[in-house]
Design a protein around this motif. Structure first.
Motif, PDB file in Angstrom:
ATOM      1  N   GLU A 187      -6.774 -18.284  27.171  1.00 43.73           N
ATOM      2  CA  GLU A 187      -5.536 -17.834  26.542  1.00 43.73           C
ATOM      3  C   GLU A 187      -5.501 -18.156  25.050  1.00 43.73           C
ATOM      4  OE1 GLU A 187      -4.525 -21.755  28.750  1.00 43.73           O
ATOM      5  OE2 GLU A 187      -5.830 -20.009  29.008  1.00 43.73           O
ATOM      6  N   ASN A 188      -6.122 -19.277  24.657  1.00 40.17           N
ATOM      7  CA  ASN A 188      -6.198 -19.621  23.236  1.00 40.17           C
ATOM      8  C   ASN A 188      -7.175 -18.717  22.500  1.00 40.17           C
ATOM      9  OD1 ASN A 188      -4.355 -21.666  23.678  1.00 40.17           O
ATOM     10  ND2 ASN A 188      -5.913 -23.250  23.926  1.00 40.17           N
ATOM     11  N   LYS A 189      -8.275 -18.383  23.171  1.00 33.71           N
ATOM     12  CA  LYS A 189      -9.227 -17.443  22.597  1.00 33.71           C
ATOM     13  C   LYS A 189      -8.551 -16.101  22.323  1.00 33.71           C
ATOM     14  CE  LYS A 189     -13.435 -19.235  24.855  1.00 33.71           C
ATOM     15  NZ  LYS A 189     -14.337 -19.248  23.695  1.00 33.71           N
ATOM     16  N   ALA A 190      -7.856 -15.583  23.336  1.00 30.37           N
ATOM     17  CA  ALA A 190      -7.209 -14.284  23.204  1.00 30.37           C
ATOM     18  C   ALA A 190      -6.147 -14.314  22.109  1.00 30.37           C
ATOM     19  CB  ALA A 190      -6.599 -13.872  24.543  1.00 30.37           C
ATOM     20  N   MET A 191      -5.384 -15.396  22.048  1.00 31.03           N
ATOM     21  CA  MET A 191      -4.345 -15.509  21.029  1.00 31.03           C
ATOM     22  C   MET A 191      -4.931 -15.429  19.633  1.00 31.03           C
ATOM     23  SD  MET A 191      -3.159 -17.856  18.605  1.00 31.03           S
ATOM     24  CE  MET A 191      -3.771 -19.432  19.213  1.00 31.03           C
ATOM     25  N   LEU A 192      -5.989 -16.209  19.380  1.00 29.09           N
ATOM     26  CA  LEU A 192      -6.568 -16.231  18.038  1.00 29.09           C
ATOM     27  C   LEU A 192      -7.173 -14.882  17.678  1.00 29.09           C
ATOM     28  CD1 LEU A 192      -7.211 -17.831  15.498  1.00 29.09           C
ATOM     29  CD2 LEU A 192      -9.367 -18.513  16.562  1.00 29.09           C
ATOM     30  N   VAL A 193      -7.952 -14.317  18.580  1.00 31.89           N
ATOM     31  CA  VAL A 193      -8.593 -13.031  18.296  1.00 31.89           C
ATOM     32  C   VAL A 193      -7.550 -11.958  18.031  1.00 31.89           C
ATOM     33  CG1 VAL A 193      -9.980 -11.182  19.299  1.00 31.89           C
ATOM     34  CG2 VAL A 193     -10.724 -13.557  19.536  1.00 31.89           C
ATOM     35  N   ASN A 194      -6.553 -11.854  18.888  1.00 31.83           N
ATOM     36  CA  ASN A 194      -5.541 -10.814  18.726  1.00 31.83           C
ATOM     37  C   ASN A 194      -4.730 -11.003  17.449  1.00 31.83           C
ATOM     38  OD1 ASN A 194      -6.258  -9.553  21.133  1.00 31.83           O
ATOM     39  ND2 ASN A 194      -4.808 -10.736  22.353  1.00 31.83           N
ATOM     40  N   THR A 195      -4.380 -12.249  17.142  1.00 28.44           N
ATOM     41  CA  THR A 195      -3.598 -12.514  15.935  1.00 28.44           C
ATOM     42  C   THR A 195      -4.373 -12.154  14.682  1.00 28.44           C
ATOM     43  OG1 THR A 195      -2.399 -14.304  17.048  1.00 28.44           O
ATOM     44  CG2 THR A 195      -2.334 -14.271  14.645  1.00 28.44           C
ATOM     45  N   LEU A 196      -5.635 -12.562  14.623  1.00 32.04           N
ATOM     46  CA  LEU A 196      -6.425 -12.281  13.423  1.00 32.04           C
ATOM     47  C   LEU A 196      -6.726 -10.793  13.283  1.00 32.04           C
ATOM     48  CD1 LEU A 196      -8.908 -15.301  13.271  1.00 32.04           C
ATOM     49  CD2 LEU A 196      -6.646 -15.039  12.234  1.00 32.04           C
TER      50      LEU A 196
END
Length: 214
Positions: free
Chosen positions: A127-136
């Motif tokens: 979930e942290n991976k997805a958050m960072l990738v999507n945000t950037l």
């Protein structure tokens, strides 16, 4: 005795083409997460002559980290940002290092990483991976992300590879294995994936500098 800056530069020049050395020396790369992936990515980039690293993590070095991360006994209890900085100084004393010791969230990710053309995503939790990738991808149009996904266990390391998912997203790993289903994180496959991510960073730096691959 610590080598001089000139001696370090000469050593890099002796091993890399000068054009490539100049490109990596002026590069700025961020590493988000300093565990098994991120700690080894940072070490490899430092050894490759990358001039500026931004190291981000909230955690401290624990004994359970020693089976796959770059740290040693002397680093136990230290913030990972502090421990990795000390380790990198032993490799490249003139490396520019910036650190941030804290949690990365959807609210602060763009502010933290928006000034970096390349960001290595090296978090543990999906979930942290997805958050960072999507945000950037949504908020930082000039940032390329190199992410890790799928490196657990001791299966065939040849299944770990780099895929270009879209123009600004590369994913390294086998895309399927995780720490569930009895799988643990083992040093060899984690290091292979970290090497894939670090290598992709160097390829991006070269491409951005107009250096063609042989």
């Amino acid at each position: 005795m610590r080598p001089t800056r000139e001696e370090m530069e000469a050593a890099f020049d002796a091993r890399f083409p000068k054009e490539f050395h100049q490109a990596v020396a002026s590069a700025r790369v961020a590493v988000a997460g300093l565990g098994g992936l991120g700690s080894h990515i940072a070490v490899m980039l430092a050894r490759s002559g990358v001039g500026h690293l931004f190291l981000v993590d909230f955690d401290r070095v624990e004994i359970t980290n020693l089976n796959r991360q770059a740290y040693g006994i002397s680093h136990l209890g230290q913030p990972k940002t502090q421990a990795l900085t000390a380790l990198l100084r032993e490799i490249q004393p003139y490396l520019e290092i910036q650190t941030w010791n804290g949690m990365v969230t959807e609210e602060n990710a763009a502010e933290l990483f928006g000034g970096y053309p390349i960001v290595c995503e090296a978090f543990d939790r999906p979930e942290n991976k997805a958050m960072l990738v999507n945000t950037l991808l949504c908020q930082c149009p000039d940032t390329v992300i190199v992410s890790g996904n799928g490196m657990a266990g001791y299966g065939d390391a040849n299944e770990i590879h780099t895929r270009k998912i879209m123009d600004r997203l590369y994913v390294c790993g086998d895309g399927k294995t995780d720490v569930g289903r009895g799988m643990g994180l083992m040093a060899p496959r984690v290091a292979v994936c970290a090497g894939m991510q670090a290598n992709q960073v160097l390829r991006l730096i070269a491409a951005q500098a107009g250096i063609k691959e042989d």
